[in-house]
Structure formats: structure tokens, C-alpha cells
Enzyme design. Structure first.
Site, PDB file in Angstrom:
ATOM      1  N   HIS A 196      41.427  -0.627  16.716  1.00  0.00           N
ATOM      2  CA  HIS A 196      42.396   0.474  16.725  1.00  0.00           C
ATOM      3  C   HIS A 196      42.871   0.754  18.141  1.00  0.00           C
ATOM      4  O   HIS A 196      42.114   0.647  19.106  1.00  0.00           O
ATOM      5  CB  HIS A 196      41.800   1.739  16.096  1.00  0.00           C
TER       6      HIS A 196
ATOM      7  N   ASP B 198      44.521   3.759  18.777  1.00  0.00           N
ATOM      8  CA  ASP B 198      44.520   5.203  18.993  1.00  0.00           C
ATOM      9  C   ASP B 198      43.211   5.654  19.625  1.00  0.00           C
ATOM     10  O   ASP B 198      42.156   5.025  19.451  1.00  0.00           O
ATOM     11  CB  ASP B 198      44.782   5.962  17.690  1.00  0.00           C
TER      12      ASP B 198
ATOM     13  N   ASP C 128      36.101   2.949  23.669  1.00  0.00           N
ATOM     14  CA  ASP C 128      36.437   3.053  22.245  1.00  0.00           C
ATOM     15  C   ASP C 128      37.949   2.997  22.042  1.00  0.00           C
ATOM     16  O   ASP C 128      38.585   4.021  21.932  1.00  0.00           O
ATOM     17  CB  ASP C 128      35.862   4.366  21.707  1.00  0.00           C
TER      18      ASP C 128
ATOM     19  N   GLU D  22      42.544   5.278  13.301  1.00  0.00           N
ATOM     20  CA  GLU D  22      41.102   5.202  13.084  1.00  0.00           C
ATOM     21  C   GLU D  22      40.422   6.487  13.525  1.00  0.00           C
ATOM     22  O   GLU D  22      39.486   6.957  12.887  1.00  0.00           O
ATOM     23  CB  GLU D  22      40.509   4.009  13.850  1.00  0.00           C
ATOM     24  N   GLU D  23      40.912   7.064  14.613  1.00  0.00           N
ATOM     25  CA  GLU D  23      40.307   8.285  15.136  1.00  0.00           C
ATOM     26  C   GLU D  23      40.807   9.539  14.423  1.00  0.00           C
ATOM     27  O   GLU D  23      40.286  10.626  14.654  1.00  0.00           O
ATOM     28  CB  GLU D  23      40.592   8.415  16.641  1.00  0.00           C
TER      29      GLU D  23
ATOM     30  N   GLU E  70      34.359  -2.191  17.549  1.00  0.00           N
ATOM     31  CA  GLU E  70      33.777  -0.895  17.893  1.00  0.00           C
ATOM     32  C   GLU E  70      32.640  -1.068  18.902  1.00  0.00           C
ATOM     33  O   GLU E  70      31.921  -2.073  18.878  1.00  0.00           O
ATOM     34  CB  GLU E  70      33.239  -0.200  16.642  1.00  0.00           C
TER      35      GLU E  70
ATOM     36  N   HIS F 238      34.200   9.051  23.480  1.00  0.00           N
ATOM     37  CA  HIS F 238      34.710  10.391  23.177  1.00  0.00           C
ATOM     38  C   HIS F 238      34.338  11.422  24.241  1.00  0.00           C
ATOM     39  O   HIS F 238      34.589  12.616  24.050  1.00  0.00           O
ATOM     40  CB  HIS F 238      34.230  10.880  21.796  1.00  0.00           C
TER      41      HIS F 238
END
Length: 377
Positions: free
Chosen positions: A68, A70, A101, A135-136, A164, A350
Site C-alpha cells: 500500500h 497510503d 510502513d 490499507e490504512e 508489511e 505509526h
């Protein structure tokens, strides 16, 4: 610092402020690189979400890189030591939102693919990419919709590597070969509001639900198995009250989650929860949200190829794990594909000042390339 094609592409992707669901030209960058080495690019946009399905080759078996573009919001910019979308290298670490990520993994995939195609232009089967910008976020118009499209035309992948961040203390020490399922519930227990000095004229939903809550928390839902730990139940929030100290609340709201193994189904968990609420004679309403089913990829072609690649590049054995949260692998595994997750260290995902070790980028690309060698030559 040694020249690194993976670092260069990582920097380019990290400069794009692609906060979910905004792709912000990341997929254009990816598409351009892949088209130059023979990939057919298919854009799939569902509502506001950009996705691409790219494929080189028309025959099976199909090996797919999934990921992903995003990223999660940055939070307070003042908390960052450098701008989250102006990537910086400090002390041999690459800082930026999405560095762990998972934009560096996407860069490693592309560089690995370019090198593999150059060395093996007539490789077996096909190489594919499934890239989403959802995805997020809610994950409603991303990978799940692409998979629905592929399934409708019976286009199957044999193997899928999701980039991931799986590593824990050093690159490649952990490979995720499955994930637990995730089942959410919101339980509203009905009482009767009243004055705390006159409890006989009211019904306190907190008191009424206390025994049921204790039972839910102490229940053994299963024992797990060789791939999964025992299913866990966690309450993430309890809310009741009017804000006044002298009022018995009318309702109690409980938010909870199961992370469950393949030893139990979502329907079985639902039935057992309802049985506990019924036995405690509660007046309740419950809503469910199944975020994902558990999946497992036993040791086979993909796992073995990954183990060999990590041993060859890093010089040590990897460990298989199903720990952690959900990923888009939950949408891919039900098609019958073997699915693993392998990426950089996940220690800062994150977080403010998210970063990765620069020294891990080229080795990750080498691992990905060796997996392609193992499976498609």
C-alpha cells in the site's frame, strides 16, 4: 554511504504526502518503473481509492508483490524532528512517514523485480503487483475490491508476498505466514436511570453487566494450535454515566475485540458471547464487525523460498509468526494463494519520527529478488 537504488526510490516515494486514502502520485511512479520492464499496468479506481494491478507475463504460476502507498496521518508536526514528508537520513536511519510502513518495502520490491527481469528476462510464470491506497483506512475500496475483480475473471495468483514490516529486532528475523482473525463488538446494556440515593427505583446497567463482563474476560475461548496462540478477548472501552455523580446511568456501552485463531469461527464466538449475556438476563443490543478471518500459509513453496532467501542474504534462519494485527493478506488468502508478509523492522510504525535502518534496504531488495529466483527460475 554506498549508492543504493532502493534508497533512491524510497526517498522519491516518501516525499509524496499520501495520507490515506490519497495516493498522491506514488502509483504513477510505481507504474512508470514497472512498465519500463514489461509490465502491463491496469488502474482500478473504486470511489476515491486508487489501486493498480500490474502483471508481467500471461502464464502461471503468478507471483504477486502486494502493498500500500497510503500512510497514517502524521499527528502534530511539532513533535517530529524533521518534516514527515521531507525524508532525512540521520545516524544511518531514514526518517519519514511511511518509511517503515511500507514505502521502503515497495521500493525494494521494484528494484528487486528490475534486477530479476534483467538477469532472467524469460523467467517462468508471471510477476504481478497489487498496490492500493486504502490499507490504512477503512480498507473497503482497496485490495478487497481488486481481489473481487480478479476473482470475477478467474485470474489467480499462486504466491503473494505482502511487504508489511514484519521484522522485529533485525531484518528478516520474523516472517508472518498467517494472521489472526479480528471480530469487533459493541454491546449496549439497558438499565433505568435514577438517583443514586434511590437505587430501588432504578436499574444500574454497570452493576447488572458486571458478572457478564467478568465471565467474558475470564473465558478460555480455545487453546490455539501450532500456528496460533489462544484466542484473546479484550475490552477497549466502557462508557456510561451522565457526568453527574448522583445519577445512575440509563445504558452501558462496551466495545470489545476478539483476535481469534483457526480453532474457532466468528459465528461460534458470537454465539458464546450471546449465551453469556442471556444467562445473565441482560437487556442488551449487540452489533458486530468482522474485520478479517484468520489465515495460515503452511510450510510450502513460498515459505521455503523465503527461508532460503533470508538465510542466503542475512546468514540466519527466520522465524514464522502469526502475531500482530490484520493486514490486506486477509483478503488475498481466501483465494487459495499462499501468502506471507516480509518487510523492514516494525518498531516505529505509526509513530512520530518513524524510521528504518538504511543498511536494511538493499538486503531487503536482495531477499525479494532471491525469492523470485527460487520460485520463477
Amino acid at each position: 554511504m554506498q549508492p543504493s537504488a532502493t534508497l533512491d526510490l524510497s526517498l522519491e516515494l516518501l516525499k509524496q504526502p499520501s495520507v490515506t486514502p490519497d495516493d498522491h502520485t506514488c502509483q504513477d511512479i510505481i507504474s512508470k518503473r514497472l512498465s519500463q520492464v514489461g509490465f502491463k499496468i491496469e488502474k482500478m479506481k473504486f470511489e476515491e481509492v486508487d489501486n493498480i494491478w500490474a502483471r508481467r507475463g500471461s502464464e502461471g504460476p503468478v507471483f504477486c508483490f502486494a502493498g500500500h502507498t497510503d500512510v497514517v496521518p502524521t499527528g502534530s508536526l511539532d513533535a517530529w524532528d524533521s518534516a514527515p514528508f521531507a525524508p532525512e537520513i540521520r545516524d544511518n536511519k531514514l526518517y519519514g512517514r511511511g518509511s517503515a510502513d511500507m514505502k521502503t518495502a515497495i521500493a525494494a520490491m521494484i528494484v528487486a523485480t528490475e534486477r530479476f527481469v534483467e538477469r532472467h528476462p524469460n523467467h517462468n510464470g508471471s510477476i504481478a503487483y497489487l498496490i492500493t491506497s486504502d490499507e490504512e483506512g477503512p480498507a473497503k475500496n482497496g485490495t478487497v475490491k481488486v481481489i473481487e475483480t480478479l476473482e470475477a475473471r478467474n485470474e489467480k495468483m499462486q504466491w503473494c508476498l505482502v511487504g508489511e514490516p514484519s521484522s522485529t529486532t533485525k531484518l528478516g528475523d520474523i516472517v508472518k505466514n498467517g494472521r489472526r482473525g479480528s471480530l469487533n463488538a459493541k454491546i449496549i446494556v439497558q438499565g433505568k436511570q435514577g438517583h443514586v440515593a434511590y437505587p430501588h427505583l432504578a436499574k444500574n446497567p454497570i452493576h447488572l453487566a458486571a458478572t457478564a463482563i467478568e465471565t467474558l474476560c475470564s473465558t478460555t475461548w480455545d487453546e490455539g494450535n501450532e500456528y496460533f496462540p489462544a484466542t484473546s478477548f479484550q475490552i477497549s472501552n466502557i462508557h456510561a454515566g451522565t457526568g453527574a455523580t448522583n445519577v445512575i446511568p440509563n445504558t452501558l456501552e462496551i466495545t470489545c475485540n476478539f483476535r481469534f485463531s483457526t480453532e474457532v469461527t466468528a459465528d461460534e464466538l458470537k454465539a458464546r458471547v450471546i449465551d453469556i449475556l442471556e444467562k445473565n438476563q441482560l437487556d442488551y443490543d449487540i452489533t458486530w464487525n468482522l474485520s478479517g478471518l484468520p489465515f495460515i500459509t503452511p510450510v510450502g513453496d513460498l515459505v521455503k523460498a523465503t527461508q532460503i532467501a533470508i538465510q542466503k542474504v542475512c546468514g540466519y534462519e527466520t522465524e514464522l509468526s502469526t502475531s500482530g494485527g490484520t493486514s490486506d493478506g486477509r483478503f488475498i488468502a481466501p483465494t487459495g494463494a499462499q501468502v506471507i508478509e516480509l518487510g523492514v523492522l516494525n518498531a516505529t510504525i505509526h509513530q512520530v519520527n518513524e524510521h528504518v535502518n538504511v543498511a536494511d534496504l538493499e538486503p531487503l531488495s536482495e531477499i525479494y529478488e532471491e525469492i523470485l529466483v527460487q520460485l520463477l527460475t
